[in-house]
Scaffold this active site. Structure first.
Site, PDB file in Angstrom:
ATOM      1  N   HIS A   5      -0.622  -6.244 -11.989  1.00  0.00           N
ATOM      2  CA  HIS A   5      -1.473  -5.126 -11.591  1.00  0.00           C
ATOM      3  C   HIS A   5      -1.045  -3.786 -12.171  1.00  0.00           C
ATOM      4  O   HIS A   5      -1.743  -2.790 -11.985  1.00  0.00           O
ATOM      5  CB  HIS A   5      -1.502  -5.025 -10.063  1.00  0.00           C
ATOM      6  CG  HIS A   5      -1.836  -6.318  -9.389  1.00  0.00           C
ATOM      7  ND1 HIS A   5      -0.859  -7.178  -8.927  1.00  0.00           N
ATOM      8  CD2 HIS A   5      -3.030  -6.911  -9.142  1.00  0.00           C
ATOM      9  CE1 HIS A   5      -1.440  -8.246  -8.397  1.00  0.00           C
ATOM     10  NE2 HIS A   5      -2.752  -8.114  -8.519  1.00  0.00           N
ATOM     11  N   GLY A  21      -5.389   7.060  -2.135  1.00  0.00           N
ATOM     12  CA  GLY A  21      -6.178   5.841  -2.261  1.00  0.00           C
ATOM     13  C   GLY A  21      -7.030   5.832  -3.515  1.00  0.00           C
ATOM     14  O   GLY A  21      -7.135   4.828  -4.207  1.00  0.00           O
ATOM     15  N   ARG A  25      -8.406  10.861  -7.392  1.00  0.00           N
ATOM     16  CA  ARG A  25      -7.612  11.868  -6.691  1.00  0.00           C
ATOM     17  C   ARG A  25      -6.216  11.953  -7.301  1.00  0.00           C
ATOM     18  O   ARG A  25      -5.617  13.022  -7.367  1.00  0.00           O
ATOM     19  CB  ARG A  25      -7.526  11.568  -5.202  1.00  0.00           C
ATOM     20  CG  ARG A  25      -6.981  12.755  -4.380  1.00  0.00           C
ATOM     21  CD  ARG A  25      -6.922  12.438  -2.905  1.00  0.00           C
ATOM     22  NE  ARG A  25      -8.231  12.078  -2.399  1.00  0.00           N
ATOM     23  CZ  ARG A  25      -8.429  11.296  -1.341  1.00  0.00           C
ATOM     24  NH1 ARG A  25      -7.408  10.764  -0.715  1.00  0.00           N
ATOM     25  NH2 ARG A  25      -9.648  11.033  -0.931  1.00  0.00           N
ATOM     26  N   ARG A  44      -7.164  -2.139 -14.052  1.00  0.00           N
ATOM     27  CA  ARG A  44      -8.244  -2.050 -13.057  1.00  0.00           C
ATOM     28  C   ARG A  44      -8.626  -0.599 -12.757  1.00  0.00           C
ATOM     29  O   ARG A  44      -9.150  -0.290 -11.679  1.00  0.00           O
ATOM     30  CB  ARG A  44      -7.853  -2.764 -11.750  1.00  0.00           C
ATOM     31  CG  ARG A  44      -7.698  -4.267 -11.880  1.00  0.00           C
ATOM     32  CD  ARG A  44      -7.184  -4.895 -10.598  1.00  0.00           C
ATOM     33  NE  ARG A  44      -7.122  -6.348 -10.707  1.00  0.00           N
ATOM     34  CZ  ARG A  44      -8.013  -7.191 -10.189  1.00  0.00           C
ATOM     35  NH1 ARG A  44      -9.068  -6.712  -9.553  1.00  0.00           N
ATOM     36  NH2 ARG A  44      -7.871  -8.486 -10.331  1.00  0.00           N
ATOM     37  N   ARG A  88       2.283   8.192   0.898  1.00  0.00           N
ATOM     38  CA  ARG A  88       0.822   8.090   0.866  1.00  0.00           C
ATOM     39  C   ARG A  88       0.218   9.448   1.200  1.00  0.00           C
ATOM     40  O   ARG A  88       0.597  10.089   2.186  1.00  0.00           O
ATOM     41  CB  ARG A  88       0.347   7.031   1.861  1.00  0.00           C
ATOM     42  CG  ARG A  88      -1.144   7.101   2.144  1.00  0.00           C
ATOM     43  CD  ARG A  88      -1.688   5.853   2.811  1.00  0.00           C
ATOM     44  NE  ARG A  88      -2.814   6.149   3.697  1.00  0.00           N
ATOM     45  CZ  ARG A  88      -4.008   6.555   3.311  1.00  0.00           C
ATOM     46  NH1 ARG A  88      -4.268   6.737   2.017  1.00  0.00           N
ATOM     47  NH2 ARG A  88      -4.959   6.803   4.203  1.00  0.00           N
ATOM     48  N   SER A  91      -6.721  10.276   3.262  1.00  0.00           N
ATOM     49  CA  SER A  91      -7.646  10.804   4.258  1.00  0.00           C
ATOM     50  C   SER A  91      -7.642   9.892   5.474  1.00  0.00           C
ATOM     51  O   SER A  91      -7.258   8.723   5.395  1.00  0.00           O
ATOM     52  CB  SER A  91      -9.059  10.920   3.682  1.00  0.00           C
ATOM     53  OG  SER A  91      -9.524   9.648   3.258  1.00  0.00           O
ATOM     54  N   MET A 181      -6.414   3.119   6.818  1.00  0.00           N
ATOM     55  CA  MET A 181      -6.426   1.688   6.506  1.00  0.00           C
ATOM     56  C   MET A 181      -5.190   1.194   5.751  1.00  0.00           C
ATOM     57  O   MET A 181      -5.200   0.060   5.255  1.00  0.00           O
ATOM     58  CB  MET A 181      -7.676   1.344   5.688  1.00  0.00           C
ATOM     59  CG  MET A 181      -8.984   1.649   6.391  1.00  0.00           C
ATOM     60  SD  MET A 181     -10.458   1.128   5.471  1.00  0.00           S
ATOM     61  CE  MET A 181     -10.353  -0.647   5.648  1.00  0.00           C
ATOM     62  N   GLU A 182      -4.128   1.999   5.669  1.00  0.00           N
ATOM     63  CA  GLU A 182      -3.017   1.598   4.800  1.00  0.00           C
ATOM     64  C   GLU A 182      -1.604   1.783   5.365  1.00  0.00           C
ATOM     65  O   GLU A 182      -0.686   1.051   4.981  1.00  0.00           O
ATOM     66  CB  GLU A 182      -3.094   2.368   3.476  1.00  0.00           C
ATOM     67  CG  GLU A 182      -4.251   1.985   2.579  1.00  0.00           C
ATOM     68  CD  GLU A 182      -5.534   2.746   2.873  1.00  0.00           C
ATOM     69  OE1 GLU A 182      -6.614   2.290   2.481  1.00  0.00           O
ATOM     70  OE2 GLU A 182      -5.441   3.832   3.512  1.00  0.00           O
ATOM     71  N   SER A 204     -10.709  13.705   7.271  1.00  0.00           N
ATOM     72  CA  SER A 204     -11.967  13.821   6.531  1.00  0.00           C
ATOM     73  C   SER A 204     -13.187  13.680   7.429  1.00  0.00           C
ATOM     74  O   SER A 204     -14.290  14.085   7.048  1.00  0.00           O
ATOM     75  CB  SER A 204     -12.029  12.766   5.427  1.00  0.00           C
ATOM     76  OG  SER A 204     -11.953  11.463   5.993  1.00  0.00           O
ATOM     77  N   ASP A 205     -12.998  13.087   8.609  1.00  0.00           N
ATOM     78  CA  ASP A 205     -14.125  12.951   9.523  1.00  0.00           C
ATOM     79  C   ASP A 205     -13.613  12.770  10.948  1.00  0.00           C
ATOM     80  O   ASP A 205     -12.466  12.338  11.147  1.00  0.00           O
ATOM     81  CB  ASP A 205     -15.006  11.759   9.134  1.00  0.00           C
ATOM     82  CG  ASP A 205     -14.256  10.436   9.191  1.00  0.00           C
ATOM     83  OD1 ASP A 205     -14.464   9.677  10.138  1.00  0.00           O
ATOM     84  OD2 ASP A 205     -13.437  10.180   8.279  1.00  0.00           O
ATOM     85  N   ARG A 218     -13.289  15.417  -0.346  1.00  0.00           N
ATOM     86  CA  ARG A 218     -12.123  14.556  -0.134  1.00  0.00           C
ATOM     87  C   ARG A 218     -11.271  14.491  -1.394  1.00  0.00           C
ATOM     88  O   ARG A 218     -10.050  14.417  -1.328  1.00  0.00           O
ATOM     89  CB  ARG A 218     -12.575  13.139   0.241  1.00  0.00           C
ATOM     90  CG  ARG A 218     -13.274  13.046   1.578  1.00  0.00           C
ATOM     91  CD  ARG A 218     -13.590  11.605   1.914  1.00  0.00           C
ATOM     92  NE  ARG A 218     -14.481  11.500   3.057  1.00  0.00           N
ATOM     93  CZ  ARG A 218     -14.693  10.382   3.733  1.00  0.00           C
ATOM     94  NH1 ARG A 218     -14.083   9.279   3.372  1.00  0.00           N
ATOM     95  NH2 ARG A 218     -15.526  10.361   4.741  1.00  0.00           N
TER      96      ARG A 218
END
Length: 241
Positions: A5, A21, A25, A44, A88, A91, A181-182, A204-205, A218
């Site tokens: 990867h 992420g 960014r 990728r 990390r 957001s 999510m991470e 962000s929200d 973002r």
């Protein structure tokens, strides 16, 4: 040696990597803050770069969305490229009344509905926590930049569109500072392979209030978070010298 990867050469990455992420960014970060930048990964289109910030060699690389994605990149950076610290910069969503859009939060710990840390911890509960020194320096950096931060427990969700609509109220009740999510996966990988990790997020929200930033915002308006992260690296170096 390239991995499945990452096609960087040995020595291409600094010992500290900032990980948003979104690979775009990552490009924004290096274009805005780093000097002498060179791209070291494009597999990728998960762009990775290395440059300098105030003379300090730092790398920036995207990690994609979700625990499986961040776990792949974090593991390979640690075991194949000798990276020691992963921060990390992403957001998150908010659920608490005192956390608002554009606020900066620091994940001292990360709860999760994912099973990945149970898989690596013999099916027992693993307390996914950030490195203490990185967290300490991030809080100090935020104070130096006059940026208020909330420090606490994040929640790393496997599903972005969660059918369990009652979850948000429960997370609020438990004082979760940010939903993303991470982080829990990143902390588990760091613990397994002997590295250090921390998560800083810009809200962000707001999941319950319905407030949100656009995707363009973002990508380009998380400057407070980035200054904190970069200053954290310098403060950590000074403390360890």
């Amino acid at each position: 040696m390239a991995t499945p990867h990452i096609n960087a050469a040995p020595g291409d990455f600094a010992d500290t990597v900032l990980m948003p992420g979104d690979p775009l960014r990552a490009k924004y970060i290096v274009d805005t803050y780093l000097e002498d930048v060179r791209q070291v990964n494009d597999v990728r289109n998960m762009f990775g770069y290395t440059g300098t910030y105030k003379g300090r060699k730092i790398s920036v690389m995207g990690h994609g969305m979700g625990i499986p994605s961040v776990s792949i990149y974090a593991k390979e950076l640690i075991t194949d490229y000798g990276v020691k610290s992963l921060i990390r910069v992403g957001s998150c969503g908010a659920v608490r009344d005192d956390v608002n859009v554009r606020d900066v939060v620091i994940g001292m710990g990360a709860s999760t509905d994912s099973k990945v840390n149970r898989m690596r911890f013999n099916d027992h509960d693993f307390a996914a926590i950030a490195d203490f020194d990185l967290t300490l320096h991030a809080v100090a950096a935020a104070k130096a930049h006059n940026v208020p931060v909330k420090v606490g427990n994040m929640f790393s969700a496997d599903l972005f569109y969660n059918p369990q609509t009652e979850m948000a109220e429960m997370l609020k009740r438990y004082g979760i500072v940010g939903v993303e999510m991470e982080a829990a996966g990143l902390y588990g990988v760091a613990a397994e392979f002997g590295a250090r990790a921390m998560t800083i997020c810009t809200v962000s929200d707001h999941i319950l209030k319905g407030d949100s930033l656009s995707s363009a915002d973002r990508q380009t308006t998380f400057d407070d978070m980035m200054l904190i992260a970069l200053d954290t690296v310098l403060r950590d170096d000074a403390a360890r010298a």
